[in-house]
Scaffold this motif. Structure first.
Motif: not given
Ligand code: SAH
Ligand code: SF4
Ligand code: F3S
Length: 511
Positions: A268, A370, A404, A332
């Motif tokens: 992660q 992301d 979400s 993010q």
């Molecule tokens: N460990 C990785 C991400 C893992 S989850 C990091 O830190 O980059 C993959 C992606 O899902 C995340 O980068 C984020 O953009 C998205 N994500 C995670 N939780 C979320 C939520 N509650 N709502 C929307 N997107 C989310």
């Protein structure tokens, strides 16, 4: 030890009592026990014609010819970590004697679930509804659930109440126990739930069935300590645990000996790899050691958290040819205010300066990211900051998500942004991201690049599909014999997110 079951209850007790305590011997033992049980079941089905309505005689005979005792369908939701776990699950099931099956018309259906966003959960519930109808017709089929979603107690409650046709449930910390849990299900005759709150041990050396012969994911660490305020992963995957470097290197040496030429190191937050080991080692140092392994030609990794990305890593990416010129660096949000509320521990300026340093060292690197839209409290100004970063960095691609709510995370109780506002911003972001990506991705048109051929082309006869070092896809004329090798390809035409090309001839190689 006689693992055969004649007298149901006493035999199960006897078999269980004789199981070795230590892993992985214990799981090997239950693999044998399951195999003995399912073989007997299979032979009974063959003899009595039971289950014939489901598979037809031909299918059963085919299984018999292959020495298999049933069919198993493992469905993966979520990320690369889950995909790797599924290979382990399938490895165990194949060792028991199951044949991998592409559809849910199987003896054993196992969903490896994800809970990162609510739509991932809804998909699972939807499909469980469909499996209920199937199980009515075929009561002997087994249904299993595992993975991240199962680490949430509310989910387990709901399944117990509304989806009682599920046979076995386990979580993220005990996937290595599949054979034993399956045995318990057979022995007890009803739903078995086995969820661990945290990881007790990392069990190595169980069978793995790799999806591709020439490339593989390799876990270098499990869990996450970052607690980004929107994210459920630390709760369902537990605290960060790094594997010993020697274990990782040994696994990769074995993979290389087995024909693997590309590895993807998984965690992660790979940038904090090794910090908590008894003998700490940096991720960059691990990468260097992996690159010394003969036979490995490409190394990828994911995911990198910007806050922990070191100068040492940038140097390794610059100096080491085997490390692919691709970096997935989740942004993010582009707003420093929101990043703070997200607990990401970097600002917009930190991110931009990091990108600058990376590009200075590896000029042609492909950057992907992301982005979350609609995090609680996000204003139009905050969103404009995100667009600003997108325009400045010009990512090769970006995964965009609508925020979400995940129960139990700090952001769940913050003031939420109205749904229609989130949707509208999301559409604007997507348009921008796609337009930039389309422009950026075409920059290698007219050059020759190495492509690892992954498969025959899905759409074009006589074509294959390969992946460039920077992760872009190229389609070009070729056949089965190219699969698994790195071919020099002339990139003729960019079609937005992928290329059309042809095997490079002498002339294009000299260009
Ligand atoms: N460990 C990785 C991400 C893992 S989850 C990091 O830190 O980059 C993959 C992606 O899902 C995340 O980068 C984020 O953009 C998205 N994500 C995670 N939780 C979320 C939520 N509650 N709502 C929307 N997107 C989310
Ligand atoms: Fe979630 Fe943040 Fe950990 Fe990534 S680093 S898994 S987003 S908590
Ligand atoms: Fe999903 Fe678990 Fe991965 S929640 S994104 S499968 S770590």
């Amino acid at each position: 030890m006689d693992l055969c079951v004649k007298n149901r209850d006493t035999d199960f007790d006897r078999i269980r009592a004789a199981a070795p305590e230590k892993e992985p011997a214990r799981q090997q033992y239950f693999i044998e026990a399951d195999r003995a049980y399912f073989t007997a079941e299979f032979e009974r089905a063959l003899a009595t014609g039971e289950a014939l309505s489901r598979y037809g005689k031909e299918c059963l005979e085919n299984l018999q010819k292959n020495g298999r005792i049933g069919t198993a369908n493992v469905v993966t939701f979520g990320c690369q970590m889950n995909a790797r776990d599924s290979e382990k699950l399938l490895g165990i099931l194949e060792e028991i004697g199951f044949q991998e099956w592409e559809s849910e018309e199987a003896d054993f259906v196992l969903y490896n679930t994800c809970t990162v966003r609510d739509n991932a959960n809804q998909k699972v519930y939807g499909r469980l509804g469909y499996l209920r109808t199937m199980k009515r017709k075929h009561p002997r089929m087994l249904i299993g659930l595992c993975g991240c979603m199962m680490q949430e107690s509310a989910v387990i409650e709901k399944i117990r109440k509304s989806y009682s046709h599920v046979d076995l449930i386990f979580g993220t910390h005990n996937i290595f126990k599949l054979a034993e849990i399956l045995f318990e299900r057979i022995a007890q005759g009803n739903m078995v739930v086995d969820i661990w709150e945290s990881a007790k041990e990392i069990v190595e050396d169980l069978p793995i069935e790799r999806k591709y012969p020439f490339k593989s994911g390799v876990n270098i660490m499990f869990g996450c300590n970052n607690f980004c305020s929107y994210c459920i992963v630390p709760y369902v995957r537990g605290r960060e645990r790094s594997r010993e470097p020697e274990e990782i290197l040994e696994e990769i040496r074995r993979l290389a000996a087995d024909g693997v030429i590309e590895v993807m190191l998984l965690g992660q937050n790979v940038n904090s790899y090794g910090k908590n080991l008894r003998e700490p080692i940096s991720f960059a140092a691990l990468l260097r050691r992996v690159s010394e392994i003969e036979g490995i030609r490409r190394i990828r990794f994911m995911t990198s958290h910007p806050k922990d990305l070191s100068e040492e890593l940038i140097e390794v990416m610059r100096d080491c040819d085997k490390v692919c010129a691709h970096l997935h660096l989740p942004l993010q949000s582009g707003s420093s205010r929101i990043l703070k509320k997200m607990n990401r521990k970097y600002t917009k300026e930190d991110y931009l300066s990091l990108v600058e340093r990376i590009r200075a060292a590896v000029p042609d690197i492909s950057l992907t990211t992301d982005i979350i839209v609609g995090f609680p409290g996000e204003t139009e100004e905050d969103f404009q900051e995100t667009l600003d970063v997108i325009r400045r960095v010009r990512f090769d691609s970006a995964f965009t998500f609508q925020y979400s709510i995940r129960q139990g995370t700090p952001a769940a109780t913050m003031e939420q942004v109205a749904e229609d506002v989130v949707k509208e911003r999301f559409d604007r972001l997507l348009k921008e991201v796609q337009q930039i990506a389309g422009e950026v991705c075409s920059r290698h048109t007219g050059t020759v690049q190495g492509a690892l051929v992954e498969s025959l082309d899905d759409h074009l006869d006589g074509y294959v599909t390969g992946r460039l070092e920077n992760n872009t896809i190229v389609h070009f004329p070729g056949d089965q014999t190219l699969i698994g090798s790195i071919v020099q390809v002339y990139l003729e035409e960019s079609r937005g997110f992928y290329y059309m090309g042809r095997v490079a001839d002498k002339e294009s190689l000299e260009k």
